[in-house]
Design a protein around this motif. Structure first.
Motif, PDB file in Angstrom:
ATOM      1  N   LEU A   1       0.827  -1.202   0.000  1.00  0.00           N
ATOM      2  CA  LEU A   1       0.000   0.000   0.000  1.00  0.00           C
ATOM      3  C   LEU A   1       0.863   1.256   0.000  1.00  0.00           C
ATOM      4  CD1 LEU A   1      -2.900   0.966  -0.006  1.00  0.00           C
ATOM      5  CD2 LEU A   1      -2.920   0.820   2.501  1.00  0.00           C
ATOM      6  N   ALA A   2       1.950   1.240   0.753  1.00  0.00           N
ATOM      7  CA  ALA A   2       2.867   2.382   0.762  1.00  0.00           C
ATOM      8  C   ALA A   2       3.504   2.580  -0.606  1.00  0.00           C
ATOM      9  CB  ALA A   2       3.947   2.174   1.828  1.00  0.00           C
ATOM     10  N   TRP A   3       3.854   1.489  -1.266  1.00  0.00           N
ATOM     11  CA  TRP A   3       4.433   1.582  -2.616  1.00  0.00           C
ATOM     12  C   TRP A   3       3.425   2.172  -3.599  1.00  0.00           C
ATOM     13  CZ3 TRP A   3       2.915  -0.964  -7.144  1.00  0.00           C
ATOM     14  CH2 TRP A   3       3.767  -0.775  -8.240  1.00  0.00           C
ATOM     15  N   ILE A   4       2.164   1.772  -3.477  1.00  0.00           N
ATOM     16  CA  ILE A   4       1.113   2.307  -4.349  1.00  0.00           C
ATOM     17  C   ILE A   4       0.973   3.811  -4.153  1.00  0.00           C
ATOM     18  CG2 ILE A   4      -1.385   2.328  -4.743  1.00  0.00           C
ATOM     19  CD1 ILE A   4      -1.399  -0.679  -4.239  1.00  0.00           C
ATOM     20  N   ILE A   5       0.965   4.246  -2.890  1.00  0.00           N
ATOM     21  CA  ILE A   5       0.828   5.681  -2.603  1.00  0.00           C
ATOM     22  C   ILE A   5       2.009   6.455  -3.174  1.00  0.00           C
ATOM     23  CG2 ILE A   5       0.757   7.406  -0.749  1.00  0.00           C
ATOM     24  CD1 ILE A   5      -0.741   5.345   0.952  1.00  0.00           C
TER      25      ILE A   5
ATOM     26  N   GLU B   1      -0.603   8.717  -8.597  1.00  0.00           N
ATOM     27  CA  GLU B   1      -1.330   9.906  -8.148  1.00  0.00           C
ATOM     28  C   GLU B   1      -2.732   9.522  -7.683  1.00  0.00           C
ATOM     29  OE1 GLU B   1      -2.656  14.320  -9.853  1.00  0.00           O
ATOM     30  OE2 GLU B   1      -1.214  13.080 -10.941  1.00  0.00           O
ATOM     31  N   THR B   2      -3.325   8.566  -8.366  1.00  0.00           N
ATOM     32  CA  THR B   2      -4.656   8.079  -7.982  1.00  0.00           C
ATOM     33  C   THR B   2      -4.516   6.854  -7.060  1.00  0.00           C
ATOM     34  OG1 THR B   2      -4.763   6.752 -10.012  1.00  0.00           O
ATOM     35  CG2 THR B   2      -5.767   8.953 -10.052  1.00  0.00           C
ATOM     36  N   TRP B   3      -3.614   6.966  -6.097  1.00  0.00           N
ATOM     37  CA  TRP B   3      -3.333   5.832  -5.215  1.00  0.00           C
ATOM     38  C   TRP B   3      -4.558   5.364  -4.472  1.00  0.00           C
ATOM     39  CZ3 TRP B   3      -4.454   6.011  -0.102  1.00  0.00           C
ATOM     40  CH2 TRP B   3      -4.573   7.274   0.499  1.00  0.00           C
ATOM     41  N   TRP B   4      -5.493   6.250  -4.170  1.00  0.00           N
ATOM     42  CA  TRP B   4      -6.668   5.873  -3.395  1.00  0.00           C
ATOM     43  C   TRP B   4      -7.503   4.807  -4.118  1.00  0.00           C
ATOM     44  CZ3 TRP B   4     -11.401   6.495  -5.637  1.00  0.00           C
ATOM     45  CH2 TRP B   4     -11.478   7.354  -6.731  1.00  0.00           C
ATOM     46  N   LEU B   5      -7.540   4.887  -5.463  1.00  0.00           N
ATOM     47  CA  LEU B   5      -8.303   3.908  -6.236  1.00  0.00           C
ATOM     48  C   LEU B   5      -7.620   2.537  -6.211  1.00  0.00           C
ATOM     49  CD1 LEU B   5     -10.610   3.144  -8.107  1.00  0.00           C
ATOM     50  CD2 LEU B   5      -9.250   4.020 -10.029  1.00  0.00           C
TER      51      LEU B   5
ATOM     52  N   PHE C   1     -11.425   5.390   1.045  1.00  0.00           N
ATOM     53  CA  PHE C   1     -10.191   5.662   0.305  1.00  0.00           C
ATOM     54  C   PHE C   1     -10.313   6.944  -0.521  1.00  0.00           C
ATOM     55  CE2 PHE C   1      -8.688   1.500   1.460  1.00  0.00           C
ATOM     56  CZ  PHE C   1      -7.308   1.607   1.371  1.00  0.00           C
ATOM     57  N   TYR C   2     -11.497   7.182  -1.058  1.00  0.00           N
ATOM     58  CA  TYR C   2     -11.666   8.407  -1.850  1.00  0.00           C
ATOM     59  C   TYR C   2     -11.542   9.643  -0.960  1.00  0.00           C
ATOM     60  CZ  TYR C   2     -13.704  12.084  -4.693  1.00  0.00           C
ATOM     61  OH  TYR C   2     -13.900  13.258  -5.369  1.00  0.00           O
ATOM     62  N   LEU C   3     -12.255   9.643   0.165  1.00  0.00           N
ATOM     63  CA  LEU C   3     -12.230  10.815   1.040  1.00  0.00           C
ATOM     64  C   LEU C   3     -10.856  11.034   1.649  1.00  0.00           C
ATOM     65  CD1 LEU C   3     -15.639  10.480   2.949  1.00  0.00           C
ATOM     66  CD2 LEU C   3     -15.059  12.097   1.134  1.00  0.00           C
ATOM     67  N   PHE C   4     -10.290   9.990   2.215  1.00  0.00           N
ATOM     68  CA  PHE C   4      -9.020  10.140   2.920  1.00  0.00           C
ATOM     69  C   PHE C   4      -7.839  10.183   1.955  1.00  0.00           C
ATOM     70  CE2 PHE C   4     -11.550   7.630   6.231  1.00  0.00           C
ATOM     71  CZ  PHE C   4     -12.153   8.789   6.687  1.00  0.00           C
ATOM     72  N   GLY C   5      -8.096   9.824   0.697  1.00  0.00           N
ATOM     73  CA  GLY C   5      -7.056   9.966  -0.317  1.00  0.00           C
ATOM     74  C   GLY C   5      -6.953  11.366  -0.865  1.00  0.00           C
ATOM     75  N   HIS C   6      -7.871  12.226  -0.457  1.00  0.00           N
ATOM     76  CA  HIS C   6      -7.866  13.614  -0.921  1.00  0.00           C
ATOM     77  C   HIS C   6      -7.723  14.598   0.240  1.00  0.00           C
ATOM     78  CE1 HIS C   6      -9.654  11.580  -4.444  1.00  0.00           C
ATOM     79  NE2 HIS C   6      -9.192  12.603  -5.145  1.00  0.00           N
ATOM     80  N   LEU C   7      -7.163  14.143   1.339  1.00  0.00           N
ATOM     81  CA  LEU C   7      -6.909  15.053   2.454  1.00  0.00           C
ATOM     82  C   LEU C   7      -5.852  16.076   2.028  1.00  0.00           C
ATOM     83  CD1 LEU C   7      -6.778  12.554   5.464  1.00  0.00           C
ATOM     84  CD2 LEU C   7      -8.635  14.130   4.886  1.00  0.00           C
ATOM     85  N   PRO C   8      -6.057  17.352   2.308  1.00  0.00           N
ATOM     86  CA  PRO C   8      -5.111  18.385   1.857  1.00  0.00           C
ATOM     87  C   PRO C   8      -3.771  18.303   2.590  1.00  0.00           C
ATOM     88  CG  PRO C   8      -6.759  19.342   3.307  1.00  0.00           C
ATOM     89  CD  PRO C   8      -7.188  17.921   3.057  1.00  0.00           C
TER      90      PRO C   8
END
Length: 427
Positions: free
Chosen positions: A154-158, A162-166, A290-297
């Motif tokens: 998961l860390a590697w994906i992030i 850029e769209t790691w949340w998906l 994942f969508y919400l927390f993947g877009h935290l500023p």
């Protein structure tokens, strides 16, 4: 942004505490009324057990809130300062190991108190301290190997997308589905599974499954009694072949007809596709999370005095997931309760209505399950309808049944100033 998240988490904590306090007050009132479904002594014990667990949960909820505040205002920064590891992936894995270890250490006293004070005091726990420690070490080993691998991927994906949340959602959803298939293997590390002996019961279970269009992938008895005295049974597998697992405690307390009615209920879930419905709901929750927390500023992480590297982002997701789950819980609980009614109807057809009623009465008595709950608790948390409603739907009206009195089974537990099992009027 940090102020908003703290405000939402504070509201979530307040609501959890309010619901728990309402439940404690409700049960303390109801236990003074005439008993239903079980004799007076067992009725009171079930009420006291429910209140004891709820009071422990209240303290645990408050501690969780303090831990949340510590993590976002100081903990993340403190843990990051301890780690001097090169590379986003490795530093993230070590960060997450530290995050989980701290939370586990804080929650351990609650687990010990629940097991060795409350559960043992009410006659449930059969586990020794040595067994508890061995189980904890096995769980830690599994987490170190499997959890570390998941954290690393998961860390590697992030770090890579850029769209790691998906992609992160796809990974975690796949793992969640696979866990359903591998669960018997993992449970085998903690419990012994013995094939059910040849005989009438085994033949009857196979016939029951054939009627439901399913095949037996083995019928096993699990030695649950070495840890706990509660009754249970479940099916494993996602396809047409099912692994049947019966707790040895269940075999001891239910007769053959009652057991078949309970299994008929469980088969109803498979017949109606409830397993796949639950997986779909879980997938929806994960996707939104994942969508919400993947877009935290990025400003949020700056306010917490950390850089938004993968470990912190994953930890933040884990920290906030209970908040999002709480919002979805009423809907998921409603769907589950609806499914339970349908499964009861199926089970009564397969195993006999009177046998299912008899089994439910034994289950709530042996498991010391208080038959009443505050409406808010039912709305938010009950995945099963109140047992009184289930029985009523099956044609059993508890108001017309006279419960014989028997000697009370009040557990002898210390009054430590936190848990009071009986109020002064009852003493």
């Amino acid at each position: 942004m940090l102020e908003i998240i703290v405000g939402l988490y504070t509201l979530y904590t307040f609501m959890k505490l309010y619901i728990s306090f309402m439940q404690v007050g409700y049960i303390n009132q109801e236990k003074r009324k005439d008993p239903v479904l079980m004799p007076a002594g067992k009725y009171l014990v079930a009420a006291n057990y429910a209140v004891a667990k709820e009071k422990l949960g209240i303290i645990e909820t408050f501690v969780d809130y303090l831990m949340f505040l510590w993590w976002v205002f100081a903990g993340f920064a403190w843990l990051s300062s301890l780690l001097q590891v090169d590379g986003d992936v490795m530093s993230s894995v070590f960060f997450l190991f530290g995050f989980v270890a701290v939370n586990y250490a804080v929650g351990l006293p609650f687990s010990l108190y629940q097991t060795f004070k409350i559960d043992e005091g009410f006659g449930f726990n059969k586990m020794t301290l040595k067994m508890f420690i061995v189980d904890a070490l096995k769980s830690a080993g599994l987490f170190f190997v499997l959890g570390g691998a998941v954290f690393a991927v998961l860390a590697w994906i992030i770090s890579s997308y850029e769209t790691w949340w998906l992609w992160g959602f796809i990974l975690m959803f796949t793992i969640a589905v696979a866990a359903n298939l591998l669960m018997p293997f993992f449970m085998g590390l903690f419990n012994k599974f013995s094939p059910l002996e040849e005989g009438e019961l085994k033949d009857a279970i196979v016939d029951l499954m054939n009627k439901a269009g399913l095949k037996s992938n083995g019928i096993f008895v699990m030695d649950a009694s070495k840890r706990d005295s509660r009754l249970n049974a479940f099916f494993g597998g996602l396809g047409k072949s099912k692994r049947v697992v019966l707790y040895d405690t269940l075999l001891e307390k239910l007769n053959k007809k009652e057991l078949l009615a309970v299994l008929g209920h469980e088969l109803g879930h498979f017949s109606h596709g409830d397993i796949w419905k639950n997986i779909a709901l879980m997938g929806l929750l994960l996707f939104i999370a994942f969508y919400l927390f993947g877009h935290l500023p990025e400003s949020l992480f700056i306010q917490m005095h950390v850089s938004p590297y993968p470990g912190v982002q994953i930890a933040m997701l884990m920290l906030l997931l209970p908040l999002l789950s709480f919002v979805f819980t009423p809907f998921m609980s409603y769907v589950s309760r609806h499914n339970e009614y349908a499964a009861d109807a199926y089970g009564s057809e397969m195993g006999g209505r009177e046998n299912l009623v008899s089994a439910l009465l034994k289950l709530i008595t042996e498991n010391k399950a208080f038959p009443k709950s505050h409406p808010l608790v039912i709305f938010f948390y009950h995945t099963h309808p109140p047992v009184l409603e289930r029985l009523k739907e099956l044609g059993y009206d508890a108001s017309n049944v006279v419960i014989e009195e028997e000697k009370r089974e009040e557990p002898s537990l210390p009054n430590d100033g936190i848990f009071t099992y009986m109020d002064k009027e009852e003493k």
